[in-house]
Design an enzyme around this catalytic site. Structure first.
Site, PDB file in Angstrom:
ATOM      1  N   TYR A  30     -55.509  12.987  10.461  1.00 10.19           N
ATOM      2  CA  TYR A  30     -54.775  11.900  10.094  1.00 10.19           C
ATOM      3  C   TYR A  30     -54.573  11.404  11.522  1.00 10.19           C
ATOM      4  O   TYR A  30     -55.632   9.820  12.184  1.00 10.19           O
ATOM      5  CB  TYR A  30     -53.640  11.614   9.825  1.00 10.19           C
ATOM      6  CG  TYR A  30     -52.689  10.567  10.253  1.00 10.19           C
ATOM      7  CD1 TYR A  30     -52.550   9.626  10.122  1.00 10.19           C
ATOM      8  CD2 TYR A  30     -51.643  10.346  11.789  1.00 10.19           C
ATOM      9  CE1 TYR A  30     -51.777   8.115  10.208  1.00 10.19           C
ATOM     10  CE2 TYR A  30     -50.928  10.020  12.010  1.00 10.19           C
ATOM     11  CZ  TYR A  30     -51.326   8.798  11.528  1.00 10.19           C
ATOM     12  OH  TYR A  30     -50.483   7.461  11.864  1.00 10.19           O
TER      13      TYR A  30
ATOM     14  N   SER B 205     -50.638   6.910  17.034  1.00 13.11           N
ATOM     15  CA  SER B 205     -49.165   8.084  16.946  1.00 13.11           C
ATOM     16  C   SER B 205     -49.859   9.155  17.971  1.00 13.11           C
ATOM     17  O   SER B 205     -50.686   8.743  18.609  1.00 13.11           O
ATOM     18  CB  SER B 205     -49.655   8.337  15.775  1.00 13.11           C
ATOM     19  OG  SER B 205     -49.360   9.869  15.191  1.00 13.11           O
TER      20      SER B 205
ATOM     21  N   GLU C 297     -49.496  11.660  17.370  1.00  8.33           N
ATOM     22  CA  GLU C 297     -50.374  13.105  16.339  1.00  8.33           C
ATOM     23  C   GLU C 297     -51.832  12.947  17.274  1.00  8.33           C
ATOM     24  O   GLU C 297     -52.572  13.599  16.840  1.00  8.33           O
ATOM     25  CB  GLU C 297     -50.834  12.028  14.846  1.00  8.33           C
ATOM     26  CG  GLU C 297     -49.815  12.441  14.231  1.00  8.33           C
ATOM     27  CD  GLU C 297     -49.449  13.667  13.905  1.00  8.33           C
ATOM     28  OE1 GLU C 297     -50.053  15.051  14.050  1.00  8.33           O
ATOM     29  OE2 GLU C 297     -47.937  14.322  13.623  1.00  8.33           O
TER      30      GLU C 297
END
Length: 332
Positions: free
Chosen positions: A154, A130, A132
């Site tokens: 996360y 991701s 992220e």
């Protein structure tokens, strides 16, 4: 006939990937969690096809913390490719459930890698990472060499899983790839995600079913793409001669306000007449300026994102509108 195993097959990406692989002639196996509900709406069209379900599509019960069962499934099915999509994937929720997020997203990936390390027949492996992992980067856009600076549980879990995937590739010779995916949406996006919350609310407001949409900050910017295009890139990664990591992105960032505006404009509405700020939806830390550079994917895979934000939003709004109009329509 090639075969593949998909973790997270019932999710947005998993369902599109299953369809893609079946269209390419694969036998597809999917890991699913056992619970009291057997409803898996994203896969319903495949279940209804008697030439596919239990002939070329098979589901197996296993949780990501159940290494024994996963090992047994892999030994039985001997897939050529393993697509690891499962895990707790909601960034906002990860602040509320950090332990389970790390358990399934981080440790679940490590368990899979450990199993693959011991197998005689090692499938090619792709972990769905991701954007992220970059958190608050210093450089824009980000590519495969951008330092990882996650700022959510996360993101931290995905960073661990991403680095472990690279480590097992380099240390144990696994054909292991990371698909570093920037945000990608579709009508199958879960309703707890902000994009689907927006399109569903716009549709409901246009039908007079609700009047307001309550949200957190509208300033956050994201690089939004179209999910079916991204799962094709995941497949392409495993068709290469050598494994590697690839950023998948459009290269263009839009704010949440842009997404909100596009959804309401698709229905000839003004979002400002229906938006209410709600501090409950503010995150403790917010990523900024996540824009992906997918040059490597274009040069080596021949892949690039094609669907514009406006077209993506229109498709999502239209699907939600049809679902809300019909009481028997299937909600993804």
């Amino acid at each position: 006939m090639p075969s593949a195993l998909i973790t997270g097959i019932t999710g947005q990406d998993g369902s599109y990937l299953a369809e893609l692989l079946l269209d390419k002639g694969y036998t597809v196996h999917g890991l699913v969690r056992r619970n009291s509900s057997t409803t898996r709406t994203r896969l319903e069209p495949l279940f209804a096809d008697k030439d596919i379900y239990d002939k070329r599509l098979f589901l197996h019960y296993a949780d990501l913390d159940d290494a024994t069962t996963i090992r047994r499934v892999l030994a039985k099915t001997k897939p050529d490719e393993l697509y690891h999509l499962a895990g707790q994937s909601h960034v906002g929720a990860s602040f509320e459930i950090p332990e389970s997020t790390c358990e399934f997203t981080a440790m679940g990936t490590l368990r899979l890698l450990e199993i693959l390390r011991d197998l005689e027949h090692r499938p090619r492996f792709v972990h769905i990472s991701s954007s992220e992992i970059f958190g608050k980067p210093d450089t824009f856009p980000q590519n495969e060499r951008t330092p990882m600076r996650p700022i959510s549980p996360y993101g931290v879990a995905k960073t661990f899983a991403t680095n472990m995937t690279s480590l097992y590739r380099e240390s144990f010779g696994l054909f292991a790839c990371n698909a570093i995916c920037y945000n990608h949406e579709s009508p199958r996006r879960g309703e707890s995600f902000v994009t689907r919350k927006i399109t569903r609310a716009a549709a409901a407001i246009s039908l007079g079913l609700q009047d307001k949409i309550r949200m957190g900050s509208l300033d956050a910017r994201r690089d939004w793409g179209y999910a079916p295009e991204y799962v094709e890139a995941m497949w392409l990664m495993l068709q290469q001669d050598t494994p590697g990591d690839y950023v998948l992105a459009t290269g263009t960032a839009h704010s949440v306000e842009d997404f909100l505006c596009a959804a309401f404009e698709a229905l000839n509405l003004d979002w400002r007449n229906h938006y209410e700020p709600d501090p409950r939806f503010m995150r403790p830390a917010e990523v900024t300026n996540l824009i992906g550079d997918a040059t490597k994917a274009k040069e080596r895979l021949g892949w690039e994102a094609k669907t514009s934000l406006i077209d993506l939003v229109k498709q999502m709004v239209q699907e939600d509108l049809e679902a809300l109009k019909s009481p028997v329509a299937t909600s993804h």
